[in-house]
Design a protein around this motif. Sequence first.
Motif, PDB file in Angstrom:
ATOM      1  N   GLY A 132     -17.071   2.041   6.471  1.00  0.00           N
ATOM      2  CA  GLY A 132     -17.064   3.448   6.107  1.00  0.00           C
ATOM      3  C   GLY A 132     -15.673   4.013   5.866  1.00  0.00           C
ATOM      4  O   GLY A 132     -15.520   5.233   5.731  1.00  0.00           O
ATOM      5  N   ARG A 133     -14.642   3.185   5.779  1.00  0.00           N
ATOM      6  CA  ARG A 133     -13.281   3.660   5.572  1.00  0.00           C
ATOM      7  C   ARG A 133     -12.859   3.494   4.121  1.00  0.00           C
ATOM      8  O   ARG A 133     -13.133   2.481   3.487  1.00  0.00           O
ATOM      9  N   VAL A 134     -12.183   4.529   3.611  1.00  0.00           N
ATOM     10  CA  VAL A 134     -11.642   4.508   2.261  1.00  0.00           C
ATOM     11  C   VAL A 134     -10.171   4.100   2.346  1.00  0.00           C
ATOM     12  O   VAL A 134      -9.431   4.608   3.187  1.00  0.00           O
ATOM     13  N   SER A 135      -9.705   3.195   1.494  1.00  0.00           N
ATOM     14  CA  SER A 135      -8.312   2.760   1.491  1.00  0.00           C
ATOM     15  C   SER A 135      -7.832   2.593   0.065  1.00  0.00           C
ATOM     16  O   SER A 135      -8.639   2.363  -0.847  1.00  0.00           O
ATOM     17  N   GLY A 136      -6.520   2.726  -0.090  1.00  0.00           N
ATOM     18  CA  GLY A 136      -5.930   2.562  -1.407  1.00  0.00           C
ATOM     19  C   GLY A 136      -4.473   2.177  -1.293  1.00  0.00           C
ATOM     20  O   GLY A 136      -3.782   2.588  -0.359  1.00  0.00           O
ATOM     21  N   SER A 137      -4.018   1.399  -2.291  1.00  0.00           N
ATOM     22  CA  SER A 137      -2.618   0.970  -2.299  1.00  0.00           C
ATOM     23  C   SER A 137      -2.302   0.368  -3.657  1.00  0.00           C
ATOM     24  O   SER A 137      -3.209   0.025  -4.431  1.00  0.00           O
ATOM     25  N   PHE A 138      -0.982   0.271  -3.936  1.00  0.00           N
ATOM     26  CA  PHE A 138      -0.566  -0.454  -5.131  1.00  0.00           C
ATOM     27  C   PHE A 138      -0.819  -1.937  -4.891  1.00  0.00           C
ATOM     28  O   PHE A 138      -0.384  -2.497  -3.891  1.00  0.00           O
ATOM     29  N   ASP A 139      -1.492  -2.577  -5.806  1.00  0.00           N
ATOM     30  CA  ASP A 139      -1.838  -3.981  -5.655  1.00  0.00           C
ATOM     31  C   ASP A 139      -0.809  -4.837  -6.389  1.00  0.00           C
ATOM     32  O   ASP A 139      -0.415  -4.535  -7.515  1.00  0.00           O
ATOM     33  N   PRO A 155       1.021  -0.810 -13.715  1.00  0.00           N
ATOM     34  CA  PRO A 155       0.854  -0.709 -12.263  1.00  0.00           C
ATOM     35  C   PRO A 155      -0.530  -0.149 -11.930  1.00  0.00           C
ATOM     36  O   PRO A 155      -0.968   0.840 -12.527  1.00  0.00           O
ATOM     37  N   LEU A 156      -1.235  -0.781 -11.016  1.00  0.00           N
ATOM     38  CA  LEU A 156      -2.604  -0.397 -10.680  1.00  0.00           C
ATOM     39  C   LEU A 156      -2.709   0.008  -9.214  1.00  0.00           C
ATOM     40  O   LEU A 156      -2.113  -0.635  -8.339  1.00  0.00           O
ATOM     41  N   ILE A 157      -3.505   1.073  -9.001  1.00  0.00           N
ATOM     42  CA  ILE A 157      -3.823   1.504  -7.636  1.00  0.00           C
ATOM     43  C   ILE A 157      -5.192   0.948  -7.296  1.00  0.00           C
ATOM     44  O   ILE A 157      -6.195   1.240  -7.977  1.00  0.00           O
ATOM     45  N   GLU A 158      -5.241   0.156  -6.251  1.00  0.00           N
ATOM     46  CA  GLU A 158      -6.490  -0.476  -5.824  1.00  0.00           C
ATOM     47  C   GLU A 158      -7.158   0.415  -4.781  1.00  0.00           C
ATOM     48  O   GLU A 158      -6.582   0.699  -3.740  1.00  0.00           O
ATOM     49  N   ILE A 159      -8.393   0.838  -5.052  1.00  0.00           N
ATOM     50  CA  ILE A 159      -9.125   1.747  -4.161  1.00  0.00           C
ATOM     51  C   ILE A 159     -10.440   1.080  -3.762  1.00  0.00           C
ATOM     52  O   ILE A 159     -11.196   0.592  -4.616  1.00  0.00           O
ATOM     53  N   TYR A 160     -10.705   1.050  -2.466  1.00  0.00           N
ATOM     54  CA  TYR A 160     -11.966   0.555  -1.924  1.00  0.00           C
ATOM     55  C   TYR A 160     -12.747   1.757  -1.384  1.00  0.00           C
ATOM     56  O   TYR A 160     -12.238   2.483  -0.524  1.00  0.00           O
ATOM     57  N   ALA A 161     -13.982   1.931  -1.872  1.00  0.00           N
ATOM     58  CA  ALA A 161     -14.821   3.080  -1.463  1.00  0.00           C
ATOM     59  C   ALA A 161     -16.242   2.593  -1.172  1.00  0.00           C
ATOM     60  O   ALA A 161     -16.814   1.822  -1.957  1.00  0.00           O
ATOM     61  N   PRO A 162     -16.834   3.005  -0.075  1.00  0.00           N
ATOM     62  CA  PRO A 162     -18.208   2.578   0.244  1.00  0.00           C
ATOM     63  C   PRO A 162     -19.257   3.367  -0.596  1.00  0.00           C
ATOM     64  O   PRO A 162     -19.046   4.533  -0.913  1.00  0.00           O
ATOM     65  N   ASP A 180      -5.009   3.564 -13.053  1.00  0.00           N
ATOM     66  CA  ASP A 180      -3.671   3.475 -13.622  1.00  0.00           C
ATOM     67  C   ASP A 180      -2.696   4.216 -12.695  1.00  0.00           C
ATOM     68  O   ASP A 180      -2.824   5.420 -12.487  1.00  0.00           O
ATOM     69  N   GLY A 181      -1.673   3.505 -12.160  1.00  0.00           N
ATOM     70  CA  GLY A 181      -0.735   4.100 -11.209  1.00  0.00           C
ATOM     71  C   GLY A 181       0.611   4.453 -11.805  1.00  0.00           C
ATOM     72  O   GLY A 181       1.561   4.712 -11.046  1.00  0.00           O
ATOM     73  N   SER A 182       0.711   4.465 -13.133  1.00  0.00           N
ATOM     74  CA  SER A 182       2.004   4.739 -13.770  1.00  0.00           C
ATOM     75  C   SER A 182       2.520   6.113 -13.392  1.00  0.00           C
ATOM     76  O   SER A 182       3.701   6.297 -13.049  1.00  0.00           O
ATOM     77  N   ARG A 183       1.650   7.107 -13.459  1.00  0.00           N
ATOM     78  CA  ARG A 183       2.062   8.473 -13.155  1.00  0.00           C
ATOM     79  C   ARG A 183       2.474   8.610 -11.696  1.00  0.00           C
ATOM     80  O   ARG A 183       3.509   9.201 -11.381  1.00  0.00           O
ATOM     81  N   LEU A 184       1.636   8.043 -10.801  1.00  0.00           N
ATOM     82  CA  LEU A 184       1.945   8.147  -9.374  1.00  0.00           C
ATOM     83  C   LEU A 184       3.242   7.400  -9.045  1.00  0.00           C
ATOM     84  O   LEU A 184       4.052   7.874  -8.242  1.00  0.00           O
ATOM     85  N   LEU A 185       3.435   6.260  -9.695  1.00  0.00           N
ATOM     86  CA  LEU A 185       4.658   5.499  -9.437  1.00  0.00           C
ATOM     87  C   LEU A 185       5.887   6.283  -9.874  1.00  0.00           C
ATOM     88  O   LEU A 185       6.912   6.282  -9.189  1.00  0.00           O
ATOM     89  N   GLY A 186       5.786   6.989 -11.011  1.00  0.00           N
ATOM     90  CA  GLY A 186       6.899   7.821 -11.451  1.00  0.00           C
ATOM     91  C   GLY A 186       7.170   8.963 -10.492  1.00  0.00           C
ATOM     92  O   GLY A 186       8.334   9.305 -10.232  1.00  0.00           O
ATOM     93  N   GLU A 187       6.092   9.574  -9.975  1.00  0.00           N
ATOM     94  CA  GLU A 187       6.269  10.664  -9.013  1.00  0.00           C
ATOM     95  C   GLU A 187       6.948  10.165  -7.730  1.00  0.00           C
ATOM     96  O   GLU A 187       7.829  10.833  -7.180  1.00  0.00           O
TER      97      GLU A 187
END
Length: 469
Positions: A132-139, A155-162, A180-187
């Motif tokens: 039941g836990r949501v997690s995310g990170s740059f893979d 760059p990709l953000i990997e998200i696991y959601a139940p 797509d993690g390009s924007r987040l990576l720039g921030e």
Amino acid sequence: MQPLHRIRSIWRRATLLQQFLAAATVTICVSMAVLTYSVSTRLESSIMQAAAEEGALLVGHFIGPHVQELASSDVLSPQNVERLDAMLQTVLNERVKVIKIWMKDGRLVYATNNKLIGEKFPSDHLDKAFGGRVSGSFDDLDDDENTYERELKVPLIEIYAPFYRTGTREVIAVGEVYNDGSRLLGELSHIRTVTAGIVGAVTAPMMLLLFLIVRRASAIVAAHGAALSRKVDEAKALADQNDQLRREADEARLDAIQSNEGLLGQIGQDLHDGPIQLLSILTLKLSEMKPADSGSTALPMVTGSATGGLADLTAAALSDLRDLSIGLVLPQLEGLNARETLLLAVRQHEALTGTRVLTEIGDLTFFPPPPLRTCLFRIVQEGLNNAYYYASGQGQHVSASGSAGQITIVVRDSGSADAPASPRLRKTGLGLPGLHRRVQGFRGSLEIAQLSPGTELRATLPMGDPAGG
């Protein structure tokens, strides 16, 4: 080890200000890096969690209705597969690049890369998501299942959601979404830059203030060091001057001793060549005179008794003058070492007084300077004269030894309760006070001690010439 040794050598040669600048630069740079990393990591974690939760809501809203059949089946129907494929071709494709749907046993029931469907890839992220836990990170995309994702070159953000069964909290599957993690990576990069700038802006005034303080302190220390160096130079110059004055004083003292010895020798020689010779002739003439004849008309002559009295007085005066001249004139000491000089003084005393002197003289084979040689002779001469004059020559003993650059001479006697002045030796009154001055001239010491019975004279002198070192 050589580079480290070089760094240490450079550090030791650096000034206080240079050491401070180097240490402060390293400290500030490391602090800025640590602080920037810490802040950016926390922000990244917070932003990533928010992005993961947002992605989970998006996945649950758009994809959740199409996977409800997994509550009772372990595969997706072709219709739902088509719907999911079509969904990626819509506006969702701007953010979502890859979708994967996992069963609890680690098997893929849907994947954008359909070649992976049916494969099993166990993962800790799946276990957490099924809990039941949501997690995310740059893979970093280094797993075998990420071949397709690596080809996207973004760059990709990997998200696991139940995925929950409708109306319950039962997890029927887990969705893995790659955004797509390009924007987040720039921030995040911008956040790191801003954080470093803020840290630098805060640190710069402190660095400047510390620099000014240390520079002022360094200038004060340098000024005190220069003043201390000047004081040391002045003290060294004064020490050299005092040493030169000491040498000159010692040389003057030794010259005075030499002049005094020359004067005494000249006086003794003059006594011998003058009054002693005249008195000797007078004694001879008196012995040749005859008593006057009572019937003669010549001038009255000195009677025999008067002639005898004059002869005795003349002989006594002659003896005193001879003793004085013997005490004042030194024998030939040139070319003798210390041992030979001391033995000569003992032998001369034995010949003059007819007494016996026990000797214990060590291996003193060094050749002392002429003034010191004369002083050694006078010490033994005066000590034995006193032993003979005050103790009738009882228990006369002379010992000498050398160690640690010094020579020690001891002259002692066993004393005598009734020691009349010997007619063979007369005291001149120039003894112990003059001997004290001689020994002090060589920076030595002279001690007189009363024994039971007897008297001991102990003199200690340096083996070298004090004016020479």
